[in-house]
Design an enzyme around this catalytic site. Structure first.
Site, PDB file in Angstrom:
ATOM      1  N   ALA A  42       2.222   0.237  -1.959  1.00  0.00           N
ATOM      2  CA  ALA A  42       1.252   0.328  -3.047  1.00  0.00           C
ATOM      3  C   ALA A  42       0.243  -0.812  -3.025  1.00  0.00           C
ATOM      4  CB  ALA A  42       1.974   0.341  -4.391  1.00  0.00           C
ATOM      5  N   LYS A  43       0.566  -1.892  -2.324  1.00  0.00           N
ATOM      6  CA  LYS A  43      -0.336  -3.036  -2.163  1.00  0.00           C
ATOM      7  C   LYS A  43      -0.874  -3.516  -3.510  1.00  0.00           C
ATOM      8  CE  LYS A  43      -1.604  -1.404   2.458  1.00  0.00           C
ATOM      9  NZ  LYS A  43      -0.852  -0.130   2.430  1.00  0.00           N
ATOM     10  N   ARG A  44       0.032  -3.751  -4.436  1.00  0.00           N
ATOM     11  CA  ARG A  44      -0.345  -4.170  -5.782  1.00  0.00           C
ATOM     12  C   ARG A  44      -0.654  -5.665  -5.837  1.00  0.00           C
ATOM     13  NH1 ARG A  44      -1.461   0.826  -7.050  1.00  0.00           N
ATOM     14  NH2 ARG A  44       0.273   2.098  -7.842  1.00  0.00           N
TER      15      ARG A  44
END
Length: 240
Positions: free
Chosen positions: A49-51
Site C-alpha cells: 500500500a506504500k502508506r
C-alpha cells in the site's frame, strides 16, 4: 491461493488494484486476505500500500491495515521520517517494509542523489543507501523493519545488503514481467546471490506478480499460476 500456497513464503496483494473498484474492491481485498488466512494460515500477508503521512493520519492507516484487513505487514514510504511513521514502527507484532530502492525506471531522480557530507561520514552516499542506514540503525528498534529493493537493480540490491541492511529482510519486487527482456533464470540468480543474508537464511521475499497472476487468462489460470510459482520456487532453491 489454493494453487500456490504450498510454494510461497508470503502473499503481497496490491491495494491499488482493489481500491480502483471502490467499495466492491475493498470488500474483495478483505475477502482475499481472509481466504489466505484460512487456506494458508502460516503464510504472512504483506499489504502493498506504500502508506505514509503525518502521525495521526498514519494511525488511521494502521487501523485499516492491521485491524480491519488483518494483514501481517505493510509497505511504507520513508519520506516523512521515523517520527511520523511511529504508529507503524511501534507495532512490534507487524512487519514494516520501507521503500528503499524502488523498481520504477525513474527511481534515480531522487534515490541516487548524493546526501553525503555532514550527515553521513565518507564519500558518495546515495539517498537509497541513507534510507537503508537510517532504517537499520535507528528505526528497527523492535526488530520489525525490512526494506524494499527492486530486483531490476541488482547492483544496488547487493550494496544495500552488504553495506546497510545487515540481517533485515528484503522484499524484492519486479521479478518476472517488469524484466521481461531478461531471462527469469538470470533475474533469480542475481536476486539470490546479491540479496541473501546467508545461504541457509537468505531473508529475502522474492515477488513475482503479473508473471504468476496472468500466466493464463483462460480457464486454466490456476494451473498456470501453480506452474509458474513452482518454477520460481525451484529456481530460488537452485541458486541458494
Amino acid at each position: 491461493m489454493e494453487a500456490t500456497h504450498d510454494f510461497v513464503c508470503a502473499y503481497k496483494p496490491n491495494a491499488a488494484f482493489y481500491e480502483a473498484h471502490g467499495a466492491e474492491g475493498i470488500a474483495a481485498l478483505w475477502r482475499t486476505i481472509a481466504d489466505i488466512h484460512v487456506i494458508a494460515p502460516d503464510v504472512p500477508v504483506i499489504l502493498d500500500a506504500k502508506r505514509a503521512d503525518i502521525g495521526n493520519t498514519n494511525a488511521g492507516y494502521v487501523e485499516a491495515a492491521f485491524e480491519y484487513l488483518r494483514v501481517d505487514a505493510i509497505t511504507v514510504h520513508p519520506y516523512l521520517g521515523a517520527e511520523a511513521l511511529q504508529p507503524f514502527l511501534e507495532r512490534k507484532d507487524k512487519g514494516i517494509f520501507v521503500l528503499c530502492r524502488t523498481s520504477n525506471p525513474g527511481a534515480g531522480e531522487f534515490q541516487d542523489m548524493d546526501v553525503s557530507g555532514d550527515m553521513v561520514p565518507g564519500d558518495y552516499m546515495p539517498l537509497y543507501k541513507y534510507v537503508a542506514h537510517r532504517v537499520a540503525n535507528y528505526w528497527n528498534k523492535n526488530g520489525n523493519c525490512g526494506l524494499v529493493v527492486g530486483a531490476n537493480y541488482p547492483k544496488e540490491l547487493e550494496e544495500v545488503r552488504r553495506e546497510r541492511a545487515r540481517d533485515m529482510p528484503i522484499l524484492i519486487p519486479a521479478v518476472g514481467f517488469q524484466q521481461k527482456d531478461v531471462p527469469l533464470e538470470k533475474q533469480v540468480e542475481q536476486v539470490v546471490s546479491g540479496g541473501s543474508y546467508t545461504r541457509d537464511d537468505p531473508r529475502i521475499i522474492v515477488s513475482s506478480s503479473r508473471g504468476i497472476i496472468f500466466a493464463s487468462n483462460s480457464a486454466d489460470f490456476a494451473d498456470a499460476a501453480h506452474r509458474e510459482t513452482l518454477k520460481l520456487h525451484d529456481l530460488i532453491t537452485q541458486y541458494r
